[in-house]
Design a protein around this motif. Structure first.
Motif, PDB file in Angstrom:
ATOM      1  N   ALA A  33       3.961  -2.812  -2.704  1.00  0.00           N
ATOM      2  CA  ALA A  33       2.664  -3.368  -2.323  1.00  0.00           C
ATOM      3  C   ALA A  33       1.948  -3.870  -3.569  1.00  0.00           C
ATOM      4  N   THR A  34       0.925  -4.702  -3.354  1.00  0.00           N
ATOM      5  CA  THR A  34       0.103  -5.115  -4.488  1.00  0.00           C
ATOM      6  C   THR A  34      -0.663  -3.903  -4.990  1.00  0.00           C
ATOM      7  N   GLY A  35      -1.004  -3.892  -6.247  1.00  0.00           N
ATOM      8  CA  GLY A  35      -1.621  -2.716  -6.847  1.00  0.00           C
ATOM      9  C   GLY A  35      -3.133  -2.738  -6.787  1.00  0.00           C
ATOM     10  N   GLY A  36      -3.762  -2.082  -7.767  1.00  0.00           N
ATOM     11  CA  GLY A  36      -5.202  -2.081  -7.886  1.00  0.00           C
ATOM     12  C   GLY A  36      -5.910  -1.393  -6.733  1.00  0.00           C
ATOM     13  N   ALA A  37      -7.055  -1.959  -6.348  1.00  0.00           N
ATOM     14  CA  ALA A  37      -7.888  -1.348  -5.317  1.00  0.00           C
ATOM     15  C   ALA A  37      -7.159  -1.250  -3.981  1.00  0.00           C
ATOM     16  N   TYR A  38      -6.268  -2.219  -3.706  1.00  0.00           N
ATOM     17  CA  TYR A  38      -5.554  -2.200  -2.427  1.00  0.00           C
ATOM     18  C   TYR A  38      -4.638  -0.984  -2.337  1.00  0.00           C
ATOM     19  N   GLU A  39      -3.852  -0.754  -3.379  1.00  0.00           N
ATOM     20  CA  GLU A  39      -2.975   0.414  -3.390  1.00  0.00           C
ATOM     21  C   GLU A  39      -3.777   1.712  -3.315  1.00  0.00           C
ATOM     22  N   GLN A  40      -4.874   1.780  -4.051  1.00  0.00           N
ATOM     23  CA  GLN A  40      -5.698   2.988  -4.037  1.00  0.00           C
ATOM     24  C   GLN A  40      -6.217   3.278  -2.637  1.00  0.00           C
ATOM     25  N   SER A  41      -6.610   2.236  -1.918  1.00  0.00           N
ATOM     26  CA  SER A  41      -7.108   2.436  -0.561  1.00  0.00           C
ATOM     27  C   SER A  41      -6.001   2.899   0.375  1.00  0.00           C
ATOM     28  N   LEU A  42      -4.801   2.331   0.251  1.00  0.00           N
ATOM     29  CA  LEU A  42      -3.678   2.778   1.071  1.00  0.00           C
ATOM     30  C   LEU A  42      -3.403   4.258   0.830  1.00  0.00           C
ATOM     31  N   ARG A  43      -3.464   4.672  -0.411  1.00  0.00           N
ATOM     32  CA  ARG A  43      -3.216   6.087  -0.735  1.00  0.00           C
ATOM     33  C   ARG A  43      -4.273   6.992  -0.096  1.00  0.00           C
ATOM     34  N   LYS A  44      -5.541   6.641  -0.309  1.00  0.00           N
ATOM     35  CA  LYS A  44      -6.624   7.494   0.170  1.00  0.00           C
ATOM     36  C   LYS A  44      -6.745   7.478   1.693  1.00  0.00           C
ATOM     37  N   SER A  45      -6.376   6.362   2.311  1.00  0.00           N
ATOM     38  CA  SER A  45      -6.565   6.207   3.754  1.00  0.00           C
ATOM     39  C   SER A  45      -5.371   6.679   4.569  1.00  0.00           C
ATOM     40  N   ALA A 164     -19.403 -23.011 -13.054  1.00  0.00           N
ATOM     41  CA  ALA A 164     -17.942 -23.002 -13.013  1.00  0.00           C
ATOM     42  C   ALA A 164     -17.438 -22.448 -11.684  1.00  0.00           C
ATOM     43  N   ARG A 165     -16.261 -22.917 -11.290  1.00  0.00           N
ATOM     44  CA  ARG A 165     -15.634 -22.507 -10.034  1.00  0.00           C
ATOM     45  C   ARG A 165     -14.358 -21.704 -10.307  1.00  0.00           C
ATOM     46  N   THR A 166     -13.922 -20.967  -9.265  1.00  0.00           N
ATOM     47  CA  THR A 166     -12.646 -20.255  -9.334  1.00  0.00           C
ATOM     48  C   THR A 166     -11.881 -20.443  -8.037  1.00  0.00           C
ATOM     49  N   LYS A 215      -4.553 -15.293 -10.494  1.00  0.00           N
ATOM     50  CA  LYS A 215      -3.231 -15.022  -9.932  1.00  0.00           C
ATOM     51  C   LYS A 215      -3.154 -13.677  -9.227  1.00  0.00           C
ATOM     52  N   THR A 216      -4.117 -12.797  -9.485  1.00  0.00           N
ATOM     53  CA  THR A 216      -4.166 -11.489  -8.830  1.00  0.00           C
ATOM     54  C   THR A 216      -5.601 -11.203  -8.404  1.00  0.00           C
ATOM     55  N   GLY A 217      -5.735 -10.296  -7.435  1.00  0.00           N
ATOM     56  CA  GLY A 217      -7.067  -9.906  -7.017  1.00  0.00           C
ATOM     57  C   GLY A 217      -7.859  -9.275  -8.143  1.00  0.00           C
ATOM     58  N   ASP A 218      -7.185  -8.470  -8.966  1.00  0.00           N
ATOM     59  CA  ASP A 218      -7.870  -7.853 -10.106  1.00  0.00           C
ATOM     60  C   ASP A 218      -8.425  -8.914 -11.057  1.00  0.00           C
ATOM     61  N   ALA A 219      -7.675 -10.006 -11.244  1.00  0.00           N
ATOM     62  CA  ALA A 219      -8.130 -11.078 -12.140  1.00  0.00           C
ATOM     63  C   ALA A 219      -9.384 -11.751 -11.597  1.00  0.00           C
ATOM     64  N   SER A 220      -9.472 -11.892 -10.274  1.00  0.00           N
ATOM     65  CA  SER A 220     -10.676 -12.511  -9.701  1.00  0.00           C
ATOM     66  C   SER A 220     -11.886 -11.604  -9.897  1.00  0.00           C
ATOM     67  N   GLN A 221     -11.677 -10.298  -9.799  1.00  0.00           N
ATOM     68  CA  GLN A 221     -12.771  -9.356 -10.028  1.00  0.00           C
ATOM     69  C   GLN A 221     -13.222  -9.373 -11.485  1.00  0.00           C
ATOM     70  N   GLN A 222     -12.247  -9.308 -12.392  1.00  0.00           N
ATOM     71  CA  GLN A 222     -12.589  -9.277 -13.807  1.00  0.00           C
ATOM     72  C   GLN A 222     -13.239 -10.578 -14.245  1.00  0.00           C
ATOM     73  N   GLY A 223     -12.802 -11.691 -13.657  1.00  0.00           N
ATOM     74  CA  GLY A 223     -13.421 -12.978 -13.969  1.00  0.00           C
ATOM     75  C   GLY A 223     -14.889 -13.010 -13.601  1.00  0.00           C
TER      76      GLY A 223
END
Length: 352
Positions: A33-45, A164-166, A215-223
């Motif tokens: 699975a994709t990592g980051g917040a998504y994986e953490q939610s799958l684990r906790k849920s 600026a846009r993303t 390229k990743t959800g984490d990158a959009s958050q950090q941006g």
């Protein structure tokens, strides 16, 4: 014996995947699975409760959708499959390539046929749907305090909404092309087949203002945290994390791109029985579904789960008729059939 370059690449993929293989298969299930917040939610849920109930440990391998597909092909070529479940987007899960490497889940889904709370398609022959969410428009409320773009045509209006846009760039350009066409006046219901030429012409006008291709959800958050963009296209699940951090992020449900994530069972995986146990646990875990989508701001595949969520969370679901009618709904068959063409045109356009 000397390996060819192609065989060496395949061997490398398999070796990397093998490091995630369980030592005691009967007590483990391996999920990609994709990592980051998504994986953490799958684990906790789901995953932690599943382990507590069954003693079966859930081991997660982190990989994007395209990385998962590439590695699955590599493992199949050498006959060494070490994953049991692959969590993919609905489009990828229904593609011919992935269907050839995953189990038909029709019989599994029959056990849930009488569940009135499950939405259409919650369980189908490709696997079990985990959640639905939008790829939608967001903007920085601090930098646009008087309101931001709520439609794709407004997002293209850099005079009215400067900054600026993303946009995403992860080898799956159809949603950016679809947004460009809606910005150019095409109704969401009339998008497919996509007019690629028209979409790229519309994107030409905005390209100088796109500062971050994530390229990743984490990158959009950090941006966003780093102030790399003022507005753009972001996954709802990742925007929700920023909102929970207290960021002044604003969003629009209008004309969002509706996508789902689906858990597929990999053919030849070492722990098929455990994989089916895990998916059965998830399908029966209404509370887990509610927690998962509370964590991520998504829509669960069960109306019973929706009812367990707060009114605030329910308000962020695109279920109101006037919002749902505006959504961009993917055409799985067309996208999968035209993916190579779109990607070739996309990469050529990016390099201009």
């Amino acid at each position: 014996m000397r390996l060819s370059a192609s065989h060496a690449v395949i061997a490398a993929f398999v070796l990397a995947a093998a490091t995630a293989a369980p030592a005691r298969a009967e007590e483990t299930v391996v999920v990609a699975a994709t990592g980051g917040a998504y994986e953490q939610s799958l684990r906790k849920s789901f995953f932690d409760d599943f382990t507590n109930a069954t003693g079966i440990r859930v081991q997660v391998v982190t990989a994007s959708a395209q990385e998962q597909i590439t590695k699955l092909k590599a493992m199949n070529q050498v006959g060494a499959v070490t994953w049991d479940i692959a969590v993919l987007g609905d489009i990828e899960a229904h593609s011919n390539d992935v269907r050839a490497m995953t189990e038909d889940m029709g019989t599994f889904c029959q056990a849930f046929a009488e569940r009135k709370d499950l939405l259409k398609g919650a369980c189908d022959s490709s696997g079990a749907q985990l959640n639905s969410g939008l790829t939608y428009i967001v903007w920085d409320g601090d930098k646009l305090p008087n309101g931001g773009p709520t439609t794709w045509s407004e997002l293209w209006d850099v005079k009215r909404f400067p900054g600026a846009r993303t946009f995403p760039n992860f080898n799956d350009p159809w949603r950016v092309m679809a947004a460009a066409l809606v910005a150019d006046g095409v109704a969401p219901s009339d998008l497919f087949p996509l007019d690629i030429d028209r979409a790229l012409r519309k994107l030409d006008a905005l390209k100088p203002h796109i500062n971050l291709w994530w390229k990743t959800g984490d990158a959009s958050q950090q941006g966003y945290r780093a102030g790399e963009y003022v507005a753009g296209m972001v996954w709802q699940t990742r925007a929700s994390v920023l909102l929970k951090e207290g960021r002044n992020l604003k969003f629009s449900l209008k004309e969002g791109v509706l996508v789902s994530d689906r858990a597929t069972v990999v053919k030849g995986g070492p722990n098929k029985a455990n994989a089916l146990k895990l998916l059965n646990f998830i399908e029966n875990s209404v509370d887990g579904m509610a927690r998962h989508c509370t964590n991520l701001g998504c829509t669960p595949p069960s109306t019973a789960a929706m009812e367990k969520m707060s009114p605030e969370d329910q308000a962020n679901m695109p279920i109101k008729p006037e919002i749902y009618a505006s959504l961009i709904i993917p055409d799985f068959e067309w996208i999968n059939a035209n993916r190579p063409l779109m990607l070739d045109r996309w990469n050529t356009w990016l390099q201009k």
